[in-house]
Write a protein that holds these residues in place. Structure first.
Motif, PDB file in Angstrom:
ATOM      1  N   LEU A   1       0.807  -1.225   0.000  1.00 33.52           N
ATOM      2  CA  LEU A   1       0.000   0.000   0.000  1.00 33.52           C
ATOM      3  C   LEU A   1       0.835   1.266   0.000  1.00 33.52           C
ATOM      4  N   GLY A   2       2.146   1.117   0.194  1.00 30.10           N
ATOM      5  CA  GLY A   2       2.984   2.310   0.288  1.00 30.10           C
ATOM      6  C   GLY A   2       2.758   3.240  -0.891  1.00 30.10           C
ATOM      7  N   PHE A   3       2.716   2.672  -2.092  1.00 25.78           N
ATOM      8  CA  PHE A   3       2.562   3.485  -3.303  1.00 25.78           C
ATOM      9  C   PHE A   3       1.248   4.261  -3.283  1.00 25.78           C
ATOM     10  N   TYR A   4       0.170   3.631  -2.828  1.00 24.02           N
ATOM     11  CA  TYR A   4      -1.140   4.274  -2.891  1.00 24.02           C
ATOM     12  C   TYR A   4      -1.291   5.422  -1.890  1.00 24.02           C
ATOM     13  N   SER A   5      -0.356   5.556  -0.960  1.00 21.56           N
ATOM     14  CA  SER A   5      -0.420   6.720  -0.065  1.00 21.56           C
ATOM     15  C   SER A   5      -0.257   8.010  -0.869  1.00 21.56           C
ATOM     16  N   ALA A   6       0.288   7.902  -2.099  1.00 18.23           N
ATOM     17  CA  ALA A   6       0.433   9.078  -2.969  1.00 18.23           C
ATOM     18  C   ALA A   6      -0.914   9.761  -3.214  1.00 18.23           C
ATOM     19  N   PHE A   7      -1.997   8.970  -3.239  1.00 20.10           N
ATOM     20  CA  PHE A   7      -3.313   9.550  -3.534  1.00 20.10           C
ATOM     21  C   PHE A   7      -3.880  10.372  -2.381  1.00 20.10           C
ATOM     22  N   MET A   8      -3.188  10.381  -1.254  1.00 15.39           N
ATOM     23  CA  MET A   8      -3.628  11.271  -0.169  1.00 15.39           C
ATOM     24  C   MET A   8      -3.331  12.720  -0.517  1.00 15.39           C
ATOM     25  N   VAL A   9      -2.283  12.945  -1.344  1.00 12.69           N
ATOM     26  CA  VAL A   9      -1.891  14.336  -1.634  1.00 12.69           C
ATOM     27  C   VAL A   9      -2.018  14.681  -3.120  1.00 12.69           C
ATOM     28  N   ALA A  10      -2.313  13.678  -3.962  1.00 12.72           N
ATOM     29  CA  ALA A  10      -2.344  13.920  -5.408  1.00 12.72           C
ATOM     30  C   ALA A  10      -3.695  13.503  -5.987  1.00 12.72           C
ATOM     31  N   ASN A  11      -4.193  14.305  -6.948  1.00 13.65           N
ATOM     32  CA  ASN A  11      -5.444  13.906  -7.604  1.00 13.65           C
ATOM     33  C   ASN A  11      -5.164  13.053  -8.843  1.00 13.65           C
ATOM     34  N   LYS A  12      -3.882  13.014  -9.226  1.00 11.11           N
ATOM     35  CA  LYS A  12      -3.499  12.173 -10.378  1.00 11.11           C
ATOM     36  C   LYS A  12      -2.069  11.717 -10.134  1.00 11.11           C
ATOM     37  N   VAL A  13      -1.817  10.420 -10.408  1.00 10.60           N
ATOM     38  CA  VAL A  13      -0.466   9.881 -10.211  1.00 10.60           C
ATOM     39  C   VAL A  13      -0.049   9.158 -11.491  1.00 10.60           C
ATOM     40  N   GLU A  14       1.207   9.430 -11.910  1.00  8.20           N
ATOM     41  CA  GLU A  14       1.752   8.741 -13.088  1.00  8.20           C
ATOM     42  C   GLU A  14       2.946   7.898 -12.650  1.00  8.20           C
ATOM     43  N   ILE A  15       3.103   6.746 -13.344  1.00  6.36           N
ATOM     44  CA  ILE A  15       4.320   5.950 -13.162  1.00  6.36           C
ATOM     45  C   ILE A  15       4.974   5.807 -14.532  1.00  6.36           C
ATOM     46  N   LEU A  16       6.236   6.239 -14.619  1.00  5.35           N
ATOM     47  CA  LEU A  16       7.047   5.992 -15.822  1.00  5.35           C
ATOM     48  C   LEU A  16       8.125   5.017 -15.398  1.00  5.35           C
ATOM     49  N   THR A  17       8.177   3.833 -16.039  1.00  3.89           N
ATOM     50  CA  THR A  17       9.119   2.841 -15.526  1.00  3.89           C
ATOM     51  C   THR A  17       9.721   1.994 -16.647  1.00  3.89           C
TER      52      THR A  17
END
Length: 628
Positions: free
Chosen positions: A120-136
């Motif tokens: 779940l660590g990654f999904y904590s990003a949605f607490m502060v962001a309305n959109k999240v991108e991953i470039l990998t």
């Protein structure tokens, strides 16, 4: 381009994540950097064991702010992910973990620590962001992938043309979370959570002054150059072997942990165990004050070099929470509430290991350099005494190094003290009486009287001493502790010899009645005692039992209910063998007798620091009148 729905049955999982996942939004950065660190260390492992011929190099994790675009980037040079791995780990595993987590912990989620175990660590990003991108881009695939999600269960996943190996997370920061686009705020968070992460973390650049060459002219100005601003120290002292560190290294690390602390620690304890649990760390004994509350919450808890909390209650025994330093353990379950933590078997083992390790270190310091240990005693005793009071195993071990100082700066272990006192300080019933003072200045006259009889007087002045003495009297046979001002000197250690009184029983009765007419009954109990004629005519004492119970009530626990609020009660001991007392008895006029009693009482109170305010002013005026 592929689009899809995240495989999850809880439709409103995003609001739940925002609401329950963490009580503190700032933790998102810690989680994303932990993930980036894991990805980098995985690559190191694969190259170390020859699983891949990719060059590991000197990877860094970079954090970048794009203020205009309202974006925050976290970039690593780790293993990266293929398109299939993104599909699997981001869309399936993490969310099945999320559902499991929310189901299991929705009531206690606010107490939670690291939740990386659930993906779940990654999904904590949605607490502060309305959109999240991953470039990998994976180390094993030339084709990069680009995943985009706007905080709903819909996502897009397509191929991308990223050149470098690794992962970049791009957060489009919410309006209400724009504090996370401020350089100072991000710097503060990186220092707080990631100061000792094992991979260098770059955040912008800084100017560095170059040293001047030795032959430079006096007015030469040093050159500066722009270098990466690396936030962290990737190999802090606790990750090294004690044999590789000098005393100065430990002091330098203390400064790194507590930049605002100006005094060196007294000594350190290096923790290093890998069975039956994994734990490393360094604990420092700072100079202690007598105040037991001011010191706490200075030990920092890490999990694999990631800062978690400085509330280590339940993990470190309570008496050691006054120490400072670092504990790092991957075996402490940080994703659950405190009540669970306190019942956890591994945590109990860790707590008792730390207790044992601290006791062993104190014993070796005492054995190796007793003189130095004695000098430090006053700065560390509060921790040791608190430990003896609260942990039975520590109490047992402390018998070898706990010290009992006298008012003359001699230090004894309890065994040595018993040996020293037994001949002179055993009463008629065979009990060893240990005399002590809690304030050398205030109890000076009582100490003097006891020393004149050849008694040793300890100086025990900690706030919890009453509790500890109570425990020791319960543990040890035929031992009692008595404060020097709790009775007149001949009664402190009752021997067989009786002092003869110069006054008859009738005279004593009359004298007692004369005193009771003048002395306030609610404060003093008048006692007639035959003492040496050169001892004080009047003595104010406070019975050991009553005073101790009151002190225990005031410092919490123990004592009798409500005694902490009881008014102070004293004994007024009248020395029937003193010439002044005979004079008071034989005074012809009642007025003069009353004046003599009051003045003598004031002198006795003055010697006890009990004369204050208006009463002290009147006493001084009256004394001047008498010497005119």
């Amino acid at each position: 381009m592929a689009t899809g729905k995240i495989n999850v049955s809880v439709e409103n999982i995003f609001p739940l994540i925002k609401k329950f996942l963490y009580s503190d939004h700032e933790i998102f950065l810690r989680e994303l950097i932990s993930n980036a660190t894991d990805a980098t260390l995985k690559l190191k492992h694969l190259t170390d064991i020859g699983e891949t011929d990719v060059k590991y190099g000197n990877p860094v994790i970079e954090v970048k702010i794009d203020k205009e675009g309202k974006k925050l980037h976290v970039i690593d040079q780790g293993v990266g992910m293929t398109k299939e791995e993104v599909e699997k780990y981001i869309n399936e595993v993490a969310f099945s973990g999320a559902e499991e987590f929310l189901e299991k912990y929705k009531d206690s989620a606010k107490d939670s620590g690291i939740i990386g175990h659930f993906g779940l660590g990654f999904y904590s990003a949605f607490m502060v962001a309305n959109k999240v991108e991953i470039l990998t881009k994976s180390y094993k695939d030339d084709q990069a992938a680009h995943w985009v999600c706007e905080g709903t269960t819909d996502f897009t996943l397509e191929e991308a043309d990223k050149k470098e190996r690794g992962t970049e997370i791009i957060l489009h920061i919410n309006e209400e979370d724009e504090e996370f686009l401020e350089e100072n705020r991000i710097q503060e968070l990186l220092v707080k959570y990631n100061k000792f992460m094992p991979i260098p973390i770059k955040f912008g650049t800084k100017e560095e002054t170059l040293p001047l060459p030795e032959d430079a002219p006096e007015d030469a100005e040093a050159e500066t150059k722009t270098v990466d601003n690396i936030i962290n120290n990737p190999s802090p002292a606790w990750t090294k072997q004690p044999t590789d560190l000098e005393d100065q290294d430990y002091k330098d690390f203390y400064r790194e942990l507590y930049p605002m602390q100006f005094e060196d620690p007294l000594f350190h304890i290096h923790l290093n165990v890998d069975y039956p649990f994994n734990l490393t760390g360094i604990l420092y004994f700072p100079k202690m004050t007598q105040d037991m509350n001011i010191q706490k919450d200075k030990i920092q808890l890490y999990q694999n070099q990631v800062f978690v909390t400085d509330n280590v209650e339940g993990i470190v025994p309570e008496f050691l929470t006054m120490l400072r330093g670092v504990i790092d353990s991957p075996d402490i379950p940080l994703n659950v509430s405190r009540s669970y933590l306190q019942a956890d078997g591994a945590v109990k083992k860790i707590s008792s290991y730390i207790t044992r390790k601290v006791a062993d270190k104190l014993k070796s310091l005492f054995n190796n350099n007793r003189e130095d240990f004695e000098q430090k005693w006053n700065d560390i005793k509060i921790v040791i005494e608190y430990g003896m009071l609260s942990e039975d195993k520590f109490y047992e071990k402390a018998q070898k190094f706990a010290l009992y100082p006298t008012v003359d700066n001699e230090y004894y272990t309890f065994d040595e003290l018993q040996e020293k006192l037994k001949d002179n300080q055993t009463d008629k019933d065979g009990n060893l009486v240990v005399l002590y003072a809690s304030n050398q200045d205030e109890q000076h006259s009582y100490i003097d009287a006891a020393k004149a009889k050849g008694y040793k007087v300890l100086l025990l002045d900690s706030p919890i001493i009453s509790h500890l003495l109570q425990k020791m009297e319960g543990e040890k046979e035929k031992i009692s502790f008595v404060r020097v001002d709790s009775d007149q000197v001949d009664n402190l250690i009752k021997k067989d010899e009786e002092k003869i009184s110069k006054l008859s029983e009738e005279e004593k009765e009359k004298l007692k009645a004369d005193f009771e007419k003048v002395i306030p009954k609610e404060k003093y109990t008048v006692q007639m005692e035959a003492m040496d004629s050169d001892a004080a005519p009047l003595l104010i004492t406070q019975p050991e039992f009553m005073r101790r119970m009151k002190e225990m009530q005031q410092t919490g626990g123990g004592g009798m209910f409500g005694m902490g609020n009881m008014p102070e009660m004293y004994n007024l001991v009248v020395n029937t063998n003193h010439p002044l007392i005979s004079e008071i008895l034989n005074t012809k006029t009642e007025k003069k007798q009353e004046r003599l009693i009051k003045h003598s009482l004031d002198l006795a109170r003055l010697s006890q620091n009990l004369l204050k305010g208006e009463e002290l002013t009147n006493f001084v005026k009256r004394s001047f009148d008498m010497v005119k």
